[in-house]
Design a protein around this motif. Sequence first.
Motif, PDB file in Angstrom:
ATOM      1  N   MET A   1      43.794  39.601  32.228  1.00 57.11           N
ATOM      2  CA  MET A   1      44.442  41.057  31.785  1.00 57.11           C
ATOM      3  C   MET A   1      43.235  41.556  30.925  1.00 57.11           C
ATOM      4  O   MET A   1      42.981  41.005  30.065  1.00 57.11           O
ATOM      5  CB  MET A   1      45.666  40.699  31.106  1.00 57.11           C
ATOM      6  N   ASP A   2      43.085  42.640  31.123  1.00 54.84           N
ATOM      7  CA  ASP A   2      42.271  43.463  30.073  1.00 54.84           C
ATOM      8  C   ASP A   2      42.944  44.112  28.979  1.00 54.84           C
ATOM      9  O   ASP A   2      44.077  44.171  28.638  1.00 54.84           O
ATOM     10  CB  ASP A   2      41.439  44.549  30.756  1.00 54.84           C
ATOM     11  N   LYS A   3      42.051  44.900  28.152  1.00 53.51           N
ATOM     12  CA  LYS A   3      42.797  45.328  26.816  1.00 53.51           C
ATOM     13  C   LYS A   3      43.912  46.573  27.289  1.00 53.51           C
ATOM     14  O   LYS A   3      44.788  46.550  26.481  1.00 53.51           O
ATOM     15  CB  LYS A   3      41.490  46.463  26.333  1.00 53.51           C
ATOM     16  N   ALA A   4      43.612  47.283  28.536  1.00 52.25           N
ATOM     17  CA  ALA A   4      44.679  48.108  28.827  1.00 52.25           C
ATOM     18  C   ALA A   4      46.022  47.466  29.432  1.00 52.25           C
ATOM     19  O   ALA A   4      47.247  47.963  29.683  1.00 52.25           O
ATOM     20  CB  ALA A   4      44.221  48.962  29.925  1.00 52.25           C
ATOM     21  N   GLY A   5      45.996  46.155  29.178  1.00 54.66           N
ATOM     22  CA  GLY A   5      47.137  45.532  29.867  1.00 54.66           C
ATOM     23  C   GLY A   5      47.162  45.207  31.111  1.00 54.66           C
ATOM     24  O   GLY A   5      48.187  44.809  31.923  1.00 54.66           O
ATOM     25  N   ARG A   6      45.920  45.523  31.962  1.00 56.77           N
ATOM     26  CA  ARG A   6      45.960  45.616  33.270  1.00 56.77           C
ATOM     27  C   ARG A   6      45.600  44.232  33.993  1.00 56.77           C
ATOM     28  O   ARG A   6      44.982  43.496  33.681  1.00 56.77           O
ATOM     29  CB  ARG A   6      44.936  46.728  33.775  1.00 56.77           C
ATOM     30  N   HIS A   7      46.531  43.650  34.864  1.00 58.10           N
ATOM     31  CA  HIS A   7      46.363  42.453  35.527  1.00 58.10           C
ATOM     32  C   HIS A   7      45.214  42.581  36.402  1.00 58.10           C
ATOM     33  O   HIS A   7      44.440  41.509  36.751  1.00 58.10           O
ATOM     34  CB  HIS A   7      47.524  41.665  36.050  1.00 58.10           C
ATOM     35  N   GLY A   8      45.015  43.685  37.041  1.00 56.55           N
ATOM     36  CA  GLY A   8      43.683  43.613  37.880  1.00 56.55           C
ATOM     37  C   GLY A   8      43.727  42.793  39.091  1.00 56.55           C
ATOM     38  O   GLY A   8      42.966  41.911  39.387  1.00 56.55           O
ATOM     39  N   VAL A   9      44.836  42.812  39.751  1.00 56.04           N
ATOM     40  CA  VAL A   9      45.084  41.694  40.855  1.00 56.04           C
ATOM     41  C   VAL A   9      44.150  42.046  42.070  1.00 56.04           C
ATOM     42  O   VAL A   9      43.910  41.390  42.878  1.00 56.04           O
ATOM     43  CB  VAL A   9      46.521  42.101  41.472  1.00 56.04           C
ATOM     44  N   GLY A  10      43.910  43.460  42.200  1.00 53.94           N
ATOM     45  CA  GLY A  10      43.027  43.890  43.363  1.00 53.94           C
ATOM     46  C   GLY A  10      41.426  43.789  42.963  1.00 53.94           C
ATOM     47  O   GLY A  10      40.976  43.632  41.789  1.00 53.94           O
ATOM     48  N   GLY A  11      40.590  43.640  44.071  1.00 55.22           N
ATOM     49  CA  GLY A  11      38.822  43.616  43.856  1.00 55.22           C
ATOM     50  C   GLY A  11      38.571  44.912  44.213  1.00 55.22           C
ATOM     51  O   GLY A  11      39.023  45.628  44.924  1.00 55.22           O
ATOM     52  N   GLY A  12      37.418  45.286  43.071  1.00 49.69           N
ATOM     53  CA  GLY A  12      36.933  46.777  43.406  1.00 49.69           C
ATOM     54  C   GLY A  12      38.012  47.785  43.199  1.00 49.69           C
ATOM     55  O   GLY A  12      39.206  47.550  42.532  1.00 49.69           O
ATOM     56  N   THR A  13      37.562  48.979  43.343  1.00 50.93           N
ATOM     57  CA  THR A  13      38.612  50.108  43.064  1.00 50.93           C
ATOM     58  C   THR A  13      38.933  50.813  44.134  1.00 50.93           C
ATOM     59  O   THR A  13      38.320  51.604  44.753  1.00 50.93           O
ATOM     60  CB  THR A  13      37.952  51.343  42.198  1.00 50.93           C
ATOM     61  N   PRO A  14      40.090  50.583  44.649  1.00 48.78           N
ATOM     62  CA  PRO A  14      40.720  51.358  45.869  1.00 48.78           C
ATOM     63  C   PRO A  14      41.030  52.602  45.750  1.00 48.78           C
ATOM     64  O   PRO A  14      41.351  53.099  44.345  1.00 48.78           O
ATOM     65  CB  PRO A  14      42.089  50.493  46.185  1.00 48.78           C
ATOM     66  N   GLY A  15      41.036  53.477  46.665  1.00 45.29           N
ATOM     67  CA  GLY A  15      41.582  54.880  46.231  1.00 45.29           C
ATOM     68  C   GLY A  15      42.955  54.910  45.955  1.00 45.29           C
ATOM     69  O   GLY A  15      43.422  55.900  45.002  1.00 45.29           O
ATOM     70  N   LEU A  16      43.706  54.253  46.649  1.00 44.64           N
ATOM     71  CA  LEU A  16      45.423  54.191  46.491  1.00 44.64           C
ATOM     72  C   LEU A  16      45.892  52.912  46.325  1.00 44.64           C
ATOM     73  O   LEU A  16      45.600  52.053  46.965  1.00 44.64           O
ATOM     74  CB  LEU A  16      45.857  54.829  47.744  1.00 44.64           C
ATOM     75  N   SER A  17      46.946  52.725  45.076  1.00 43.03           N
ATOM     76  CA  SER A  17      47.560  51.635  44.964  1.00 43.03           C
ATOM     77  C   SER A  17      49.086  51.836  45.394  1.00 43.03           C
ATOM     78  O   SER A  17      49.833  53.033  44.972  1.00 43.03           O
ATOM     79  CB  SER A  17      47.627  51.429  43.608  1.00 43.03           C
ATOM     80  N   LEU A  18      50.021  51.328  46.236  1.00 39.63           N
ATOM     81  CA  LEU A  18      50.999  51.156  46.355  1.00 39.63           C
ATOM     82  C   LEU A  18      51.750  50.100  45.478  1.00 39.63           C
ATOM     83  O   LEU A  18      51.469  48.862  45.678  1.00 39.63           O
ATOM     84  CB  LEU A  18      51.565  50.997  47.974  1.00 39.63           C
ATOM     85  N   VAL A  19      52.902  50.728  44.848  1.00 37.86           N
ATOM     86  CA  VAL A  19      53.606  49.667  44.117  1.00 37.86           C
ATOM     87  C   VAL A  19      54.993  49.624  44.707  1.00 37.86           C
ATOM     88  O   VAL A  19      55.682  50.664  44.365  1.00 37.86           O
ATOM     89  CB  VAL A  19      53.746  50.254  42.595  1.00 37.86           C
ATOM     90  N   VAL A  20      55.445  48.430  45.110  1.00 39.63           N
ATOM     91  CA  VAL A  20      56.663  48.293  45.622  1.00 39.63           C
ATOM     92  C   VAL A  20      57.609  47.284  44.770  1.00 39.63           C
ATOM     93  O   VAL A  20      57.319  46.195  45.085  1.00 39.63           O
ATOM     94  CB  VAL A  20      56.693  47.892  47.006  1.00 39.63           C
ATOM     95  N   PRO A  21      58.659  47.708  43.894  1.00 41.11           N
ATOM     96  CA  PRO A  21      59.403  46.596  43.590  1.00 41.11           C
ATOM     97  C   PRO A  21      60.523  46.368  44.291  1.00 41.11           C
ATOM     98  O   PRO A  21      60.976  46.748  45.019  1.00 41.11           O
ATOM     99  CB  PRO A  21      60.298  47.718  42.252  1.00 41.11           C
ATOM    100  N   CYS A  22      60.490  44.641  44.188  1.00 41.45           N
ATOM    101  CA  CYS A  22      61.398  44.135  45.134  1.00 41.45           C
ATOM    102  C   CYS A  22      62.380  43.303  44.483  1.00 41.45           C
ATOM    103  O   CYS A  22      61.876  42.254  43.678  1.00 41.45           O
ATOM    104  CB  CYS A  22      60.684  43.422  46.233  1.00 41.45           C
TER     105      CYS A  22
END
Length: 322
Positions: A1-22
């Motif tokens: 987890m970085d300073k911004a609290g991001r877990h960074g689950v992905g590698g690289g920077t994708p154009g679009l992230s889809l977030v799906v709560p389940c």
Amino acid sequence: MDKAGRHGVGGGTPGLSLVVPCFNEAPSIKPLYEEVLQVLDGQSGISDYELIFVDDGSKDATLEEIKKYAALDGRVHYISFSRNFGKEAALLAGFAGSTGKYVVTLDADMQDPPALIPEMLASVSAGECDCAAARRVTRKGEPPVRSFFARCFYRMMAKFAEIDVVDGARDFRLMTRAYVDAILSLEERNRFSKGIFPWVGFRTKWFEYENRSRGSGKTKWSFWRLVIYAFDGIFAFSSKPLAIASVLGILLFLAALLLIAWILVEKLMGHTVNVYGWASTVCIILFTSGIQLFSVGIVGQYLAKTYTEVKRRPHYIVRESA
Ligand code: UDP
Ligand code: MG
């Protein structure tokens, strides 16, 4: 987890992230994954995306289902909570874990049509707006009583809170990174997305669509859960209920002054007062004590919210992620 609290689950920077709560959405994972694939793959410029499922402490096979697709497809990631923390926490975790330039959140149950995503993305990436949000224009398939109370809620929010909560607005939104970072910067524990989204500002464009019934499973929102949610929203975004309690207090005080003045005048004029006073006295006592309790209850609500804020517990606890 970085300073911004991001877990960074992905590698690289994708154009679009889809977030799906389940939450207990095992039967929905497959159809959702397939529809996302069908809509996004092949669309120019959208193949580079990450799909982040946030398993909000599901008791069924949701996590196993998600893991199946995560093993097959490198773009699929997941964050799994140690227990059910609620949709707001799931959204927050998904946003914090997303790395895309644009982020879209949609429900697992296919009520938010992924087919709208290309259009929303085109609008945001063209700079027309910072957030493309979906708004259902009908409440088809919803019990009428529920629709009625939903309408009352939006009217009350418009009166009480100083923010514009749009009727029919879903959490289905596509946002720029700046917008998502603004949402992440609000650290409050009592998270009320319907208020937080408009509170952060930015330019929002509405995409209207017909309501769809759930693909499978049933809604997690019972009527009472919705009522509590509505009051939470009002207490989270407005201090007007406190002002109402004060105004009621002042009105009662003025009424008491008038009554005292009237009794004094009657006494000075030699009239007998309060011959028939018992019933009215009881009514007045009941009335005033009712209002006092009501006001103490309102103060208590704010105190309770303050209590959860000052404890500063984490919004959620992650059991595993990938
Ligand atoms: N959800 C969640 N945690 C909860 C309740 C719901 O992550 O405690 C998810 C749920 O799995 C779904 C979305 O939030 O993807 C919306 O829930 P639901 O469809 O029950 O709400 P509705 O569409 O009826 O408003
Ligand atoms: Mg739903």
